[in-house]
Design a protein around this motif. Structure first.
Motif, PDB file in Angstrom:
ATOM      1  N   LYS A 177      47.605  46.902  24.154  1.00  8.33           N
ATOM      2  CA  LYS A 177      47.746  46.617  23.383  1.00  8.33           C
ATOM      3  C   LYS A 177      48.536  47.693  22.179  1.00  8.33           C
ATOM      4  O   LYS A 177      49.700  47.633  21.635  1.00  8.33           O
ATOM      5  CB  LYS A 177      47.624  45.669  22.613  1.00  8.33           C
ATOM      6  N   ALA A 178      47.708  48.340  21.984  1.00  5.42           N
ATOM      7  CA  ALA A 178      48.372  49.588  21.131  1.00  5.42           C
ATOM      8  C   ALA A 178      48.818  50.651  21.000  1.00  5.42           C
ATOM      9  O   ALA A 178      50.375  51.171  20.449  1.00  5.42           O
ATOM     10  CB  ALA A 178      46.876  50.484  20.884  1.00  5.42           C
ATOM     11  N   TYR A 179      50.138  50.425  22.601  1.00  4.76           N
ATOM     12  CA  TYR A 179      50.348  50.928  22.906  1.00  4.76           C
ATOM     13  C   TYR A 179      51.659  50.167  22.923  1.00  4.76           C
ATOM     14  O   TYR A 179      53.229  51.181  22.157  1.00  4.76           O
ATOM     15  CB  TYR A 179      50.597  51.326  24.908  1.00  4.76           C
ATOM     16  N   PHE A 180      52.105  48.611  23.196  1.00  5.38           N
ATOM     17  CA  PHE A 180      52.945  47.623  22.894  1.00  5.38           C
ATOM     18  C   PHE A 180      53.352  48.189  21.668  1.00  5.38           C
ATOM     19  O   PHE A 180      54.136  47.817  20.541  1.00  5.38           O
ATOM     20  CB  PHE A 180      52.511  46.895  23.054  1.00  5.38           C
ATOM     21  N   THR A 181      52.278  48.321  20.081  1.00  2.00           N
ATOM     22  CA  THR A 181      52.465  48.013  19.313  1.00  2.00           C
ATOM     23  C   THR A 181      53.428  49.219  19.129  1.00  2.00           C
ATOM     24  O   THR A 181      53.782  48.815  17.529  1.00  2.00           O
ATOM     25  CB  THR A 181      51.010  48.065  18.350  1.00  2.00           C
ATOM     26  N   LEU A 194      43.822  37.664  22.010  1.00  2.00           N
ATOM     27  CA  LEU A 194      43.207  36.188  23.189  1.00  2.00           C
ATOM     28  C   LEU A 194      44.171  36.559  24.202  1.00  2.00           C
ATOM     29  O   LEU A 194      43.445  35.502  25.327  1.00  2.00           O
ATOM     30  CB  LEU A 194      42.750  35.539  22.368  1.00  2.00           C
ATOM     31  N   THR A 195      45.280  36.293  24.157  1.00  2.00           N
ATOM     32  CA  THR A 195      46.430  35.877  25.157  1.00  2.00           C
ATOM     33  C   THR A 195      46.784  37.274  25.416  1.00  2.00           C
ATOM     34  O   THR A 195      48.171  37.614  26.580  1.00  2.00           O
ATOM     35  CB  THR A 195      47.910  35.074  24.090  1.00  2.00           C
ATOM     36  N   PHE A 196      47.262  38.373  25.583  1.00  2.00           N
ATOM     37  CA  PHE A 196      47.089  39.970  25.643  1.00  2.00           C
ATOM     38  C   PHE A 196      47.749  39.937  27.119  1.00  2.00           C
ATOM     39  O   PHE A 196      47.963  39.963  27.306  1.00  2.00           O
ATOM     40  CB  PHE A 196      46.664  40.716  25.451  1.00  2.00           C
ATOM     41  N   GLN A 201      53.389  39.811  31.845  1.00  2.00           N
ATOM     42  CA  GLN A 201      53.761  38.735  33.051  1.00  2.00           C
ATOM     43  C   GLN A 201      53.984  39.658  34.686  1.00  2.00           C
ATOM     44  O   GLN A 201      53.665  39.138  35.589  1.00  2.00           O
ATOM     45  CB  GLN A 201      55.774  38.749  32.257  1.00  2.00           C
ATOM     46  N   GLU A 202      54.506  41.083  34.171  1.00  2.00           N
ATOM     47  CA  GLU A 202      54.389  41.956  36.098  1.00  2.00           C
ATOM     48  C   GLU A 202      53.647  43.232  34.834  1.00  2.00           C
ATOM     49  O   GLU A 202      53.902  44.146  34.415  1.00  2.00           O
ATOM     50  CB  GLU A 202      56.300  42.235  36.077  1.00  2.00           C
ATOM     51  N   ILE A 211      53.948  50.283  35.064  1.00  2.00           N
ATOM     52  CA  ILE A 211      54.644  49.813  33.977  1.00  2.00           C
ATOM     53  C   ILE A 211      54.203  48.367  33.948  1.00  2.00           C
ATOM     54  O   ILE A 211      54.119  47.535  34.554  1.00  2.00           O
ATOM     55  CB  ILE A 211      56.329  49.553  35.064  1.00  2.00           C
ATOM     56  N   LEU A 212      54.363  47.945  32.287  1.00  2.00           N
ATOM     57  CA  LEU A 212      53.936  46.563  31.908  1.00  2.00           C
ATOM     58  C   LEU A 212      54.831  45.409  31.745  1.00  2.00           C
ATOM     59  O   LEU A 212      55.715  46.373  30.519  1.00  2.00           O
ATOM     60  CB  LEU A 212      52.930  46.634  30.986  1.00  2.00           C
ATOM     61  N   ASN A 213      54.857  44.479  31.263  1.00  2.00           N
ATOM     62  CA  ASN A 213      56.118  43.640  30.981  1.00  2.00           C
ATOM     63  C   ASN A 213      55.510  42.872  30.255  1.00  2.00           C
ATOM     64  O   ASN A 213      54.265  41.943  31.378  1.00  2.00           O
ATOM     65  CB  ASN A 213      57.153  43.480  32.589  1.00  2.00           C
ATOM     66  N   TYR A 214      56.269  42.348  29.305  1.00  2.00           N
ATOM     67  CA  TYR A 214      55.084  41.493  28.143  1.00  2.00           C
ATOM     68  C   TYR A 214      56.451  40.331  27.369  1.00  2.00           C
ATOM     69  O   TYR A 214      57.240  40.535  27.452  1.00  2.00           O
ATOM     70  CB  TYR A 214      54.528  42.742  26.857  1.00  2.00           C
TER      71      TYR A 214
END
Length: 240
Positions: A177-181, A194-196, A201-202, A211-214
């Motif tokens: 989450k911190a990385y996406f922010t 709560l829903t992170f 998704q992938e 690799i994170l796909n949000y």
């Protein structure tokens, strides 16, 4: 003697564990499908088709699971449905061509404007992890096309599917989450703790890292946001 027994047992246990781990060798072959390979496209307008599929012949532990996933992903994309009958890729291509011609009759300028690209690849492979990527780009008329990326993560030692829970420690999601922010500061309000986990998704792996796909699951429209976390930053949160 007792003083040396415990260390000796640990050494024996370590040697046994290492020797029981299989050395994994990945062997694949690639098959390419294009519009020029399809007989009916020699005499009538057809969509632009470019599909490259890999098939695993090794290791035995994952080849059937991996090949079925690749086949099912490809045919469901061509068939445009989540559940499809048993089809070969060539049969699914024929259905895709038929559907494109129904949508855009030959008399219109869009008769051959459909376009689909599918590519599958071994994204990352070690003794402990196999990550396969399935990439799709589609154009079906309109202003622009769209693309999707899916990953399959398997334990090559036993063929088990690796879920999020099996891949990461509990602390990983706060870190991600911190990385996406950091990467998407203007969308920080979307990264609900709560829903992170649910909105990831992938998840895939490459030589560059994780690799994170949000994307928000319940949103009517949600931009896919993607980050690549380098191995040296993610390794303390990995379970393998």
């Amino acid at each position: 003697m007792k003083k040396h027994l415990a260390p000796l047992l640990l050494i024996i246990l370590f040697i046994t564990t290492v020797s029981c781990e299989k050395e994994i060798v990945y062997e694949t072959k690639s098959t390419h499908y294009t519009t020029s390979d399809i007989n009916i496209c020699a005499t009538q307008p057809c969509p632009d088709i470019d599909i490259e599929i890999i098939t695993f012949s090794s290791p035995e532990t994952v080849k059937d699971i991996a090949n079925k996933w690749i086949l099912d992903k490809t045919t469901s994309t061509l068939y445009n449905a989540s559940k499809v009958p048993d089809l070969s890729i060539t049969e699914a291509i024929d259905l895709y061509i038929n559907e494109s011609q129904i949508s855009y009759p030959e008399t219109t300028e869009l008769s051959d404007a459909h376009e689909i690209q599918i590519e599958t690849a071994l994204s990352y492979g070690t003794n402990n992890l196999l990550s396969i990527v399935h990439y799709t780009y589609q154009f079906s008329g309109g202003a622009s096309g769209y693309d999707t990326v899916s990953y399959l993560n398997l334990n090559p030692q036993n063929g088990e599917l690796l879920s999020k829970e099996a891949l990461f420690t509990e602390d990983f999601y706060a870190f991600a989450k911190a990385y996406f922010t950091k990467e998407y500061p203007q969308q920080e309000h979307l990264f609900n703790v709560l829903t992170f986990n649910e909105n990831l998704q992938e998840i895939g792996f490459t030589e560059d890292g994780v690799i994170l796909n949000y994307a928000e699951v319940d949103a009517l429209y949600s931009e896919n946001m993607v980050v690549t976390i380098p191995w040296n930053e993610a390794e303390s949160y990995l379970t393998f």
